[in-house]
Design a protein around this motif. Sequence first.
Motif, PDB file in Angstrom:
ATOM      1  N   VAL A   3      -7.642   5.072  -3.087  1.00  0.00           N
ATOM      2  CA  VAL A   3      -8.527   5.845  -2.214  1.00  0.00           C
ATOM      3  C   VAL A   3      -8.060   7.292  -2.276  1.00  0.00           C
ATOM      4  CG1 VAL A   3      -9.306   6.227   0.157  1.00  0.00           C
ATOM      5  CG2 VAL A   3      -8.991   3.890  -0.707  1.00  0.00           C
TER       6      VAL A   3
ATOM      7  N   ILE B 258      -2.248  -0.991  -3.946  1.00  0.00           N
ATOM      8  CA  ILE B 258      -3.255  -0.059  -3.421  1.00  0.00           C
ATOM      9  C   ILE B 258      -2.573   1.278  -3.143  1.00  0.00           C
ATOM     10  CG2 ILE B 258      -4.930   0.382  -1.583  1.00  0.00           C
ATOM     11  CD1 ILE B 258      -5.024  -2.638  -1.089  1.00  0.00           C
TER      12      ILE B 258
ATOM     13  N   LEU C  66      -8.958   1.550   2.560  1.00  0.00           N
ATOM     14  CA  LEU C  66      -7.808   0.975   1.867  1.00  0.00           C
ATOM     15  C   LEU C  66      -7.798  -0.544   1.935  1.00  0.00           C
ATOM     16  CD1 LEU C  66      -4.958   3.381   3.048  1.00  0.00           C
ATOM     17  CD2 LEU C  66      -5.765   3.125   0.699  1.00  0.00           C
ATOM     18  N   THR C  67      -8.242  -1.095   3.033  1.00  0.00           N
ATOM     19  CA  THR C  67      -8.013  -2.521   3.298  1.00  0.00           C
ATOM     20  C   THR C  67      -9.246  -3.407   3.174  1.00  0.00           C
ATOM     21  OG1 THR C  67      -8.350  -2.212   5.689  1.00  0.00           O
ATOM     22  CG2 THR C  67      -6.097  -1.968   4.854  1.00  0.00           C
TER      23      THR C  67
ATOM     24  N   ILE D 278       0.853  -1.188   0.000  1.00  0.00           N
ATOM     25  CA  ILE D 278       0.000   0.000   0.000  1.00  0.00           C
ATOM     26  C   ILE D 278       0.885   1.233   0.000  1.00  0.00           C
ATOM     27  CG2 ILE D 278      -1.833   1.255   1.189  1.00  0.00           C
ATOM     28  CD1 ILE D 278      -2.621  -1.372   2.553  1.00  0.00           C
TER      29      ILE D 278
ATOM     30  N   TYR E 288      -3.101   5.321  -1.559  1.00  0.00           N
ATOM     31  CA  TYR E 288      -3.845   6.389  -0.894  1.00  0.00           C
ATOM     32  C   TYR E 288      -3.345   7.708  -1.469  1.00  0.00           C
ATOM     33  CZ  TYR E 288      -5.687   9.393   2.846  1.00  0.00           C
ATOM     34  OH  TYR E 288      -6.348  10.375   3.551  1.00  0.00           O
TER      35      TYR E 288
END
Length: 275
Positions: A99, A66, A174-175, A8, A68
């Motif tokens: 996100v 992923i 996010l998860t 991430i 952020y």
Amino acid sequence: MKSLTKNILIIGGKGKNGRRVVEKLKSHKFNPIVTTRTINAHVENERYFDWNDSSTFGPALKNIEIVYIVHPDTSMSGAEQQIEGLITEMMNQSVSKAVLLSGRGQASVEKCEKILMQAELDWAVIRSAWFNQNFSEGHFLHGIRSGEVTFMADTVKEPFVDLEDLSDVVVECLTDDLHNGKIYEVTGSELLTFAEAVNAIGVKLKRNIQYQYLNQKAYKQYLQNAGLDNFIAEHMAQAFFEILDGRNESIGKGVTQVLGRDPIKFTDFVKSNKF
């Protein structure tokens, strides 16, 4: 569904919000990687990234699944193109989900949201109110300490949100795939004027802290006097004029929707800080 194995990337992972997200991801055994603007950094779990240099996007996204996205100001001229370039690069690499931390009530900000929503990625958008921590860690702390907070919010009310709540929401988005395709309005549970917020802090500290309101023109000059160049001062004054016109005098349900609890109250934030 949650996965502990995905890398991430936290853009802005060293800021007030980002560092909280990073620590919470670590506490839940996830693997956060943060961006840095120091070009010679060779630190584990850090990637060099510069919004103004799109050639840094690809290397920063290598083996990332992923992301952020925290942009310095999605209402700024050029932000839309930067977000578009980043998301295009995400789709060229291994990223499957992003996100976006967004603002509230500005058409320019919503254009950036739409770029993500229309991409071939899973996504979530978090529209955040002003942070409680702007009074304790950021924008207004100097004024709190010096005894006078100066800003261009008159009687407009804001549902200030605590960064502990916001970061908890971000980690969940996010998860957990449950939040894919969702837009969350993340705010506190009460509306306060900026003067009321400053007064509450003064009462807690047992000090007389004044709130000084300036109109748009006067605040622009105030920013220039503080050392900002004309372009930045003009943009900030105009952006504040838009978002402080009453359009955001509403309480969002994002904290309750995502976390299943009430937001932290501003009074509790005040009680827990030394400023």
